[in-house]
Scaffold this motif. Sequence first.
Motif: not given
Length: 257
Positions: A100-102, A230-232, A234, A239-243
Amino acid sequence: MALRRIPGVRAICDFQVIDESPDWIVVDKPAPLMVHPANGSREPTLLSGLEVLLAAELAGGRGGLSILTRLDRETSGLVLVAKHAAAAKALSVPLASRTAFKGYHAISHGWPSWDEMVVDGPLRRAGEVKESRIWLRQCVDPGGKPATTHFRVLKRFEKEARPFCLLRCVPETGRTHQIRAHLEHVGHPLVGDKIYGTDGSAYLAQMEDGLDEVHARALLLSRQALHAAELALEWEGEVHRWECPMARDLARFLGAA
Protein backbone atom coordinates in the motif's frame (compact mmCIF):
# COMPACT_ATOMS: atom_id res chain seq x y z
CA MET A 1 2.54 36.70 37.92
CA ALA A 2 1.06 33.42 36.71
CA LEU A 3 0.92 32.78 33.00
CA ARG A 4 -2.52 32.68 31.42
CA ARG A 5 -3.51 29.25 30.21
CA ILE A 6 -4.75 28.77 26.65
CA PRO A 7 -8.04 26.84 26.47
CA GLY A 8 -7.68 23.37 24.97
CA VAL A 9 -8.73 22.78 21.38
CA ARG A 10 -12.11 21.08 21.30
CA ALA A 11 -12.50 18.14 18.97
CA ILE A 12 -15.56 18.15 16.73
CA CYS A 13 -16.71 15.00 14.97
CA ASP A 14 -17.04 16.61 11.53
CA PHE A 15 -15.08 14.23 9.30
CA GLN A 16 -15.73 14.14 5.54
CA VAL A 17 -16.44 10.99 3.55
CA ILE A 18 -14.02 10.73 0.59
CA ASP A 19 -15.11 7.37 -0.87
CA GLU A 20 -17.19 4.38 0.17
CA SER A 21 -18.11 0.83 -0.83
CA PRO A 22 -20.14 -1.91 0.87
CA ASP A 23 -16.87 -3.14 2.40
CA TRP A 24 -14.91 -0.02 3.38
CA ILE A 25 -15.09 3.74 3.81
CA VAL A 26 -12.36 6.38 3.40
CA VAL A 27 -12.70 9.62 5.35
CA ASP A 28 -10.80 12.86 5.87
CA LYS A 29 -10.22 13.16 9.63
CA PRO A 30 -9.71 16.64 11.05
CA ALA A 31 -7.33 17.45 13.90
CA PRO A 32 -7.62 17.16 16.89
CA LEU A 33 -10.26 14.43 16.54
CA MET A 34 -9.18 11.16 18.16
CA VAL A 35 -9.54 7.96 16.16
CA HIS A 36 -10.38 5.70 19.13
CA PRO A 37 -11.55 6.43 22.68
CA ALA A 38 -8.63 6.60 25.11
CA ASN A 39 -8.16 6.56 28.87
CA GLY A 40 -11.86 6.81 29.64
CA SER A 41 -12.20 10.08 27.73
CA ARG A 42 -15.70 11.17 26.73
CA GLU A 43 -14.47 13.21 23.79
CA PRO A 44 -16.02 12.48 20.40
CA THR A 45 -14.01 10.08 18.25
CA LEU A 46 -13.89 9.15 14.60
CA LEU A 47 -14.97 5.63 15.49
CA SER A 48 -18.06 6.76 17.39
CA GLY A 49 -19.02 9.12 14.56
CA LEU A 50 -18.70 6.35 11.99
CA GLU A 51 -20.77 4.01 14.13
CA VAL A 52 -23.60 6.57 14.03
CA LEU A 53 -23.19 7.22 10.31
CA LEU A 54 -23.14 3.51 9.43
CA ALA A 55 -25.60 2.28 12.04
CA ALA A 56 -27.96 0.74 9.47
CA GLU A 57 -25.18 -1.22 7.78
CA LEU A 58 -23.69 -2.39 11.07
CA ALA A 59 -27.11 -3.68 12.14
CA GLY A 60 -26.74 -6.29 9.37
CA GLY A 61 -24.51 -8.32 11.64
CA ARG A 62 -21.36 -8.64 9.48
CA GLY A 63 -19.14 -7.42 12.27
CA GLY A 64 -17.87 -4.10 13.58
CA LEU A 65 -15.73 -1.36 12.12
CA SER A 66 -11.93 -1.71 11.94
CA ILE A 67 -9.80 1.40 11.50
CA LEU A 68 -6.87 0.31 9.35
CA THR A 69 -4.78 3.47 8.87
CA ARG A 70 -4.64 5.15 12.24
CA LEU A 71 -3.56 8.75 12.72
CA ASP A 72 -2.52 10.69 15.81
CA ARG A 73 -5.22 13.02 17.03
CA GLU A 74 -3.17 16.03 15.89
CA THR A 75 -2.63 14.61 12.38
CA SER A 76 -5.32 15.28 9.80
CA GLY A 77 -6.17 13.45 6.60
CA LEU A 78 -7.12 10.12 5.06
CA VAL A 79 -8.24 7.19 7.19
CA LEU A 80 -9.30 3.83 5.75
CA VAL A 81 -11.92 1.90 7.70
CA ALA A 82 -13.18 -1.63 7.02
CA LYS A 83 -16.90 -2.17 7.58
CA HIS A 84 -16.68 -5.85 8.53
CA ALA A 85 -14.20 -8.50 9.61
CA ALA A 86 -13.66 -10.07 6.19
CA ALA A 87 -12.80 -6.72 4.63
CA ALA A 88 -10.49 -5.89 7.52
CA LYS A 89 -8.59 -9.14 7.03
CA ALA A 90 -8.25 -8.66 3.26
CA LEU A 91 -7.27 -4.98 3.44
CA SER A 92 -4.69 -5.68 6.13
CA VAL A 93 -2.64 -7.72 3.64
CA PRO A 94 -1.41 -4.82 1.43
CA LEU A 95 -0.92 -2.66 4.51
CA ALA A 96 1.13 -5.29 6.34
CA SER A 97 3.13 -6.24 3.22
CA ARG A 98 3.97 -2.58 2.50
CA THR A 99 2.46 -2.73 -0.98
CA ALA A 100 0.00 0.00 0.00
CA PHE A 101 1.13 3.59 -0.62
CA LYS A 102 0.83 6.37 1.95
CA GLY A 103 1.86 9.95 1.28
CA TYR A 104 1.88 12.81 3.78
CA HIS A 105 2.34 16.57 3.57
CA ALA A 106 4.27 18.25 6.35
CA ILE A 107 5.36 21.78 7.18
CA SER A 108 8.74 21.88 8.87
CA HIS A 109 11.12 24.46 10.28
CA GLY A 110 14.03 25.65 8.17
CA TRP A 111 15.16 25.16 4.59
CA PRO A 112 16.79 21.78 3.99
CA SER A 113 20.07 21.76 2.06
CA TRP A 114 18.61 18.93 -0.02
CA ASP A 115 15.63 18.69 -2.36
CA GLU A 116 15.15 14.97 -1.76
CA MET A 117 16.38 12.70 1.00
CA VAL A 118 15.85 9.16 2.23
CA VAL A 119 16.18 8.78 6.00
CA ASP A 120 17.05 5.23 7.00
CA GLY A 121 17.00 5.55 10.76
CA PRO A 122 16.02 2.71 13.13
CA LEU A 123 13.56 3.91 15.78
CA ARG A 124 13.04 2.91 19.37
CA ARG A 125 11.40 4.43 22.43
CA ALA A 126 13.68 7.20 23.68
CA GLY A 127 13.27 6.19 27.31
CA GLU A 128 15.05 2.89 26.58
CA VAL A 129 18.33 4.65 25.77
CA LYS A 130 18.18 7.98 27.61
CA GLU A 131 16.10 9.91 30.10
CA SER A 132 12.74 10.92 28.66
CA ARG A 133 9.75 12.37 30.47
CA ILE A 134 7.48 11.41 27.56
CA TRP A 135 6.84 7.67 27.29
CA LEU A 136 5.79 7.75 23.61
CA ARG A 137 8.77 9.73 22.38
CA GLN A 138 10.85 7.90 19.76
CA CYS A 139 14.46 8.42 18.73
CA VAL A 140 16.83 7.19 16.03
CA ASP A 141 19.10 4.53 17.49
CA PRO A 142 21.08 1.65 15.93
CA GLY A 143 19.31 -0.80 18.23
CA GLY A 144 15.83 0.25 17.11
CA LYS A 145 13.44 -1.25 14.58
CA PRO A 146 14.13 -0.51 10.89
CA ALA A 147 12.42 2.68 9.68
CA THR A 148 12.75 4.41 6.32
CA THR A 149 11.11 7.62 5.11
CA HIS A 150 11.43 9.41 1.75
CA PHE A 151 11.28 13.21 1.86
CA ARG A 152 10.92 15.70 -1.00
CA VAL A 153 10.76 19.49 -0.72
CA LEU A 154 7.66 20.88 -2.43
CA LYS A 155 8.03 24.51 -1.41
CA ARG A 156 10.34 26.76 0.57
CA PHE A 157 8.78 29.90 2.04
CA GLU A 158 9.21 32.54 4.71
CA LYS A 159 6.79 33.70 7.36
CA GLU A 160 7.66 36.65 9.58
CA ALA A 161 11.26 36.42 8.28
CA ARG A 162 11.56 32.79 9.38
CA PRO A 163 12.22 29.89 6.94
CA PHE A 164 9.81 26.98 6.56
CA CYS A 165 9.22 24.30 3.96
CA LEU A 166 6.42 22.10 2.71
CA LEU A 167 7.48 18.48 2.38
CA ARG A 168 6.06 15.34 0.80
CA CYS A 169 6.78 12.42 3.09
CA VAL A 170 6.48 8.77 2.06
CA PRO A 171 7.18 6.22 4.80
CA GLU A 172 8.22 2.71 3.77
CA THR A 173 7.61 1.46 7.29
CA GLY A 174 4.95 2.36 9.84
CA ARG A 175 6.72 2.99 13.13
CA THR A 176 5.24 5.15 15.88
CA HIS A 177 5.86 8.85 15.18
CA GLN A 178 8.14 7.87 12.29
CA ILE A 179 7.88 11.02 10.18
CA ARG A 180 8.07 13.29 13.21
CA ALA A 181 11.12 11.55 14.70
CA HIS A 182 12.94 11.39 11.36
CA LEU A 183 12.36 15.10 10.70
CA GLU A 184 13.75 15.94 14.13
CA HIS A 185 16.74 13.69 13.39
CA VAL A 186 17.62 15.65 10.22
CA GLY A 187 17.14 19.00 11.94
CA HIS A 188 13.80 20.07 10.44
CA PRO A 189 11.08 19.26 12.98
CA LEU A 190 7.41 19.80 12.26
CA VAL A 191 5.83 23.16 12.98
CA GLY A 192 3.51 22.82 15.97
CA ASP A 193 5.03 19.57 17.23
CA LYS A 194 4.87 19.47 21.02
CA ILE A 195 7.25 16.52 21.41
CA TYR A 196 9.87 16.59 18.66
CA GLY A 197 12.28 19.45 18.08
CA THR A 198 11.56 20.78 21.58
CA ASP A 199 12.23 19.75 25.18
CA GLY A 200 8.71 18.30 25.36
CA SER A 201 7.53 20.80 27.97
CA ALA A 202 4.66 21.95 25.75
CA TYR A 203 3.32 18.40 25.52
CA LEU A 204 3.62 17.89 29.29
CA ALA A 205 1.92 21.22 29.98
CA GLN A 206 -0.95 20.33 27.66
CA MET A 207 -1.41 16.98 29.37
CA GLU A 208 -1.43 18.55 32.82
CA ASP A 209 -3.51 21.71 32.66
CA GLY A 210 -3.23 23.26 29.23
CA LEU A 211 -0.68 25.25 27.26
CA ASP A 212 0.46 28.63 28.51
CA GLU A 213 0.96 31.64 26.29
CA VAL A 214 4.71 31.12 25.98
CA HIS A 215 4.35 27.58 24.66
CA ALA A 216 1.48 28.52 22.36
CA ARG A 217 3.46 31.36 20.75
CA ALA A 218 6.54 29.16 20.30
CA LEU A 219 4.57 26.39 18.60
CA LEU A 220 3.03 28.72 15.95
CA LEU A 221 0.25 26.18 15.32
CA SER A 222 -2.08 24.54 17.83
CA ARG A 223 -1.22 21.10 16.43
CA GLN A 224 1.55 19.39 14.48
CA ALA A 225 1.67 20.28 10.78
CA LEU A 226 1.19 16.78 9.37
CA HIS A 227 -1.53 15.71 6.93
CA ALA A 228 -2.20 12.27 5.41
CA ALA A 229 -2.77 13.40 1.82
CA GLU A 230 -2.48 10.25 -0.31
CA LEU A 231 -3.44 6.60 0.01
CA ALA A 232 -3.44 3.81 -2.57
CA LEU A 233 -3.89 0.05 -2.38
CA GLU A 234 -5.31 -2.89 -4.30
CA TRP A 235 -8.79 -4.18 -3.52
CA GLU A 236 -10.41 -7.03 -5.44
CA GLY A 237 -8.00 -6.73 -8.35
CA GLU A 238 -8.29 -2.96 -8.74
CA VAL A 239 -5.94 -0.27 -7.45
CA HIS A 240 -7.81 2.44 -5.58
CA ARG A 241 -6.20 5.85 -5.08
CA TRP A 242 -7.46 8.58 -2.78
CA GLU A 243 -6.31 12.13 -2.12
CA CYS A 244 -7.57 14.93 0.09
CA PRO A 245 -6.57 18.59 0.14
CA MET A 246 -4.49 20.04 2.93
CA ALA A 247 -6.42 20.95 6.06
CA ARG A 248 -7.49 24.60 6.30
CA ASP A 249 -5.26 25.52 9.23
CA LEU A 250 -2.18 24.23 7.41
CA ALA A 251 -3.23 25.88 4.15
CA ARG A 252 -3.59 29.19 6.01
CA PHE A 253 -0.08 28.82 7.43
CA LEU A 254 1.19 28.24 3.91
CA GLY A 255 -0.69 31.31 2.73
CA ALA A 256 -2.85 29.24 0.38
CA ALA A 257 -6.19 29.97 2.06
